[in-house]
Structure formats: structure tokens, C-alpha cells
Design a protein around this motif. Structure first.
Motif, mmCIF file in Angstrom:
data_model
loop_
_atom_site.group_PDB
_atom_site.id
_atom_site.type_symbol
_atom_site.label_atom_id
_atom_site.label_comp_id
_atom_site.label_asym_id
_atom_site.label_seq_id
_atom_site.Cartn_x
_atom_site.Cartn_y
_atom_site.Cartn_z
ATOM 1 N N HIS B 112 2.930 0.030 14.629
ATOM 2 C CA HIS B 112 1.622 0.506 14.209
ATOM 3 C C HIS B 112 1.755 1.504 13.061
ATOM 4 N N GLU B 113 2.699 2.398 13.197
ATOM 5 C CA GLU B 113 2.886 3.443 12.192
ATOM 6 C C GLU B 113 3.301 2.857 10.833
ATOM 7 N N VAL B 114 4.296 1.974 10.855
ATOM 8 C CA VAL B 114 4.762 1.388 9.595
ATOM 9 C C VAL B 114 3.666 0.544 8.948
ATOM 10 N N MET B 115 3.003 -0.260 9.756
ATOM 11 C CA MET B 115 1.990 -1.151 9.201
ATOM 12 C C MET B 115 0.774 -0.376 8.674
ATOM 13 N N SER B 116 0.525 0.780 9.245
ATOM 14 C CA SER B 116 -0.532 1.642 8.712
ATOM 15 C C SER B 116 -0.175 2.132 7.318
ATOM 16 N N LYS B 117 1.087 2.431 7.153
ATOM 17 C CA LYS B 117 1.543 2.890 5.836
ATOM 18 C C LYS B 117 1.441 1.783 4.804
ATOM 19 N N VAL B 118 1.794 0.568 5.213
ATOM 20 C CA VAL B 118 1.689 -0.575 4.302
ATOM 21 C C VAL B 118 0.227 -0.765 3.901
ATOM 22 N N ARG B 119 -0.642 -0.699 4.893
ATOM 23 C CA ARG B 119 -2.073 -0.827 4.602
ATOM 24 C C ARG B 119 -2.548 0.233 3.621
ATOM 25 N N ASP B 120 -2.157 1.476 3.862
ATOM 26 C CA ASP B 120 -2.591 2.558 2.970
ATOM 27 C C ASP B 120 -2.101 2.352 1.544
ATOM 28 N N ALA B 121 -0.847 1.937 1.421
ATOM 29 C CA ALA B 121 -0.280 1.732 0.085
ATOM 30 C C ALA B 121 -1.009 0.598 -0.636
ATOM 31 N N THR B 122 -1.332 -0.452 0.122
ATOM 32 C CA THR B 122 -2.027 -1.599 -0.464
ATOM 33 C C THR B 122 -3.446 -1.221 -0.870
ATOM 34 N N LEU B 123 -4.141 -0.547 0.032
ATOM 35 C CA LEU B 123 -5.534 -0.180 -0.242
ATOM 36 C C LEU B 123 -5.655 0.805 -1.394
ATOM 37 N N LYS B 124 -4.675 1.667 -1.506
ATOM 38 C CA LYS B 124 -4.707 2.636 -2.600
ATOM 39 C C LYS B 124 -4.851 1.907 -3.930
ATOM 40 N N LEU B 125 -4.184 0.767 -4.046
ATOM 41 C CA LEU B 125 -4.285 -0.023 -5.273
ATOM 42 C C LEU B 125 -5.550 -0.871 -5.293
ATOM 43 N N LEU B 126 -5.771 -1.623 -4.234
ATOM 44 C CA LEU B 126 -6.861 -2.608 -4.257
ATOM 45 C C LEU B 126 -8.258 -1.988 -4.233
ATOM 46 N N GLU B 127 -8.362 -0.771 -3.693
ATOM 47 C CA GLU B 127 -9.680 -0.144 -3.685
ATOM 48 C C GLU B 127 -9.953 0.607 -4.979
ATOM 49 N N ASN B 128 -8.882 1.013 -5.665
ATOM 50 C CA ASN B 128 -9.079 1.743 -6.917
ATOM 51 C C ASN B 128 -9.074 0.848 -8.148
ATOM 52 N N LYS B 129 -8.451 -0.309 -8.012
ATOM 53 C CA LYS B 129 -8.462 -1.252 -9.132
ATOM 54 C C LYS B 129 -9.698 -2.140 -8.999
ATOM 55 N N SER B 130 -10.289 -2.444 -10.141
ATOM 56 C CA SER B 130 -11.520 -3.236 -10.130
ATOM 57 C C SER B 130 -11.367 -4.488 -10.986
#
Lengths: 138, 138
Positions: B112-130
Motif C-alpha cells: 500500500h505504501e509503495v503503490m501510494s508513492k507511485v500514484r503520487d508521482a504519477t498524479l503530480k505529472l498528469l494533474e499538472n500537465k494539460s
DNA sequence: AATTAGTCTATATTTTTTATAGACTTTATG
DNA sequence: CATAAAGTCTATAAAAAATATAGACTAATT
């Protein structure tokens, strides 16, 4: 999303890692402990064995066991083996690359650039984190 | 991997963004320019319309057009709409969360912990890039 | 020899993805 | 207002992938 296959593989590997001291572990034990269909799990463990991650022993006292220490099994390895590409697009995959049909030049494709960054960010975690890192902490 | 549906959506949106000055664009034009089955593309554009990302006009001179500027359309929005969860596991998904059956306590689950980090790293890009960030640069 | 336990090959089932068909509605315009 | 253009809607079909099962076979132990 990771497939059930990969999710089951993680749970099985965790179980094996947490029970190294018990010697070879039965497929059926892992299956019942982790609520996985025994026949489906068979296939998964075989794939892990053929990839050199697990070893096995037949007959009485047999079962499956880790061939490496948890520290030496990166999460990316498991995912690629059972799920295929980690990248979001074929044209940014390192291990399963396919050229993009719709775009003329990857070098100036903005989608390619962003998705490469996503891949890098993901791999940075999944290649550096290992089975050891997902064992239950106490 | 992103589904074809999502990949087609990106290509269609890019085409629309690159041709804003031409007014409404025909489905058939996007389909032939981007080599997408016209009927399949129809469904995709409709979904984008129902989500408020595209607008449309019927009859002669009709077609599809962006309802917002490319800058205002985050990549994560498109992916979630057409592909569902961005996270690798249901138990770490922000928008499609499902409790993990095999694990007793998410708080101490290493996966859970590792996959949360992967999600955060991915979202940081996909939510800020348009959409703006994936247009072809010259 | 008997039992235990993994191996192999094949197939079945279910779900998801991808794609298609066709009747319907709205809009522009001559 | 008739016609053609173009998106809308509902349903279904086809293909692929994911998930699961069956059963005969091989190897190891006792």
C-alpha cells in the motif's frame, strides 16, 4: 491497474518471504492463506519459477521457496513478468517498445515527452523498491 | 497501458486544439486525419462532450470543438474519464477506491505504501500537465 | 509401492476492449 | 419547407485479454 495475476504474485511472494524459515511452502497453503484459486496460483508460481525468482521441490516436504533474498527482487521485475509494460504508452516503453502510428516524429511529440516523464517517475520507485520493502512492518 | 480509447481521445483533442481557428471540426475529418475508426471515435467524442470537455454543433457547418482552453484540460481528467483509475491498485486509488481483501491493515501494508508513492508521482505529472503540454512543439 | 506435491498442456469462462449498425434528431440553407 | 448535413442514441457484435479449471504426468520421499 495491475492485473489480479500480479496482485496475487505479490501476495504469494510476501507470504513466502515471511515464512522463509519454514522451508518449502505448499501451493495450497499460500492459496488458502491468501484466498487465491489454487489452480490459478499454480500457473503464477510456475511463471515466477521459470523466471528464476522462485525454486521448487516436488514430493513430500516439497513446495515453493524464494531463490533470492527479498532485497534482490525489484517490484518492477514482477510487474513486467506478469503484467507486461509499465509505461502508459507503447512508444515510451523501455521493454516493450512499439512505434506510435499516429505521430510523425516522437522527438517533437508532446505526449511522448510527458509519458516518458511518467514512466521515469514510476520506474524510479518500482525498480528501486523490492519485495523487502513491501513486507508488513511491525 | 492506456486503452486505445484514451489514446484516440488524446489524438483527437490534440487535433481539435491545433485547429481551433477552423471552427467546429467534423468527426470524419479527425477520424481520417488520425486513422481512427469513425464510429468508434463518435463514442469517444460523445463521452468527452458529456463530460463538458467538448462542445458540438449539428447540421451543416457543425462538428466538435473544445469547451475550454487546452491549458484548462488536465491529462488526468481524460485518463480517468475514459480509462478509469490511474493508480496501480484499487486500495490506493483516490477516485475509484476499493478496500484490499487480502490485507488486514492498510496502515502497515508495505505494498500500500509503495503503490501510494507511485500514484503520487504519477498524479503530480498528469494533474499538472494539460492538453497544452502535449501539443506538438515547433 | 504408495503417497505427496509440483508440472504441463489444454480448454473453459468471464470480462473488457474495440468496433459496427442503423434509426433518430437537430441545424443550415436554398 | 424540403433536403442534406452532421451529431445522438441504443443496441449489438466481434475480438482480445484476464481469470479460472481439468486432468494426466513426473519427481521425490518414505
Amino acid at each position: 491497474m495491475l492485473s489480479k495475476k500480479t496482485q496475487y504474485a505479490f501476495h504469494a511472494l510476501i507470504y513466502l518471504a515471511e515464512n522463509v524459515d519454514k522451508g518449502p511452502i505448499l501451493i495450497s497453503e499460500i492459496a488458502s492463506e491468501k484466498s487465491i484459486s489454487i489452480k490459478f496460483l499454480e500457473n503464477i508460481l510456475l511463471e515466477l519459477k521459470n523466471a528464476g525468482i522462485l525454486g521448487s521441490k516436488k514430493g513430500k516436504g516439497g513446495g515453493y521457496y524464494l531463490m533470492r533474498t527479498p532485497k534482490e527482487i525489484p517490484l518492477a521485475r514482477i510487474i513486467r513478468l506478469l503484467d507486461g509494460p509499465i509505461a502508459l504508452l507503447p512508444c515510451v516503453s523501455l521493454n516493450y517498445y512499439e512505434r506510435c502510428e499516429n505521430c510523425k516524429d516522437e522527438a517533437i511529440c508532446g505526449l511522448h515527452e510527458v509519458m516518458s516523464k511518467v514512466r521515469d517517475a514510476t520506474l524510479k520507485l518500482l525498480e528501486n523498491k523490492s519485495l523487502k520493502d513491501i513486507l508488513t512492518r511491525e
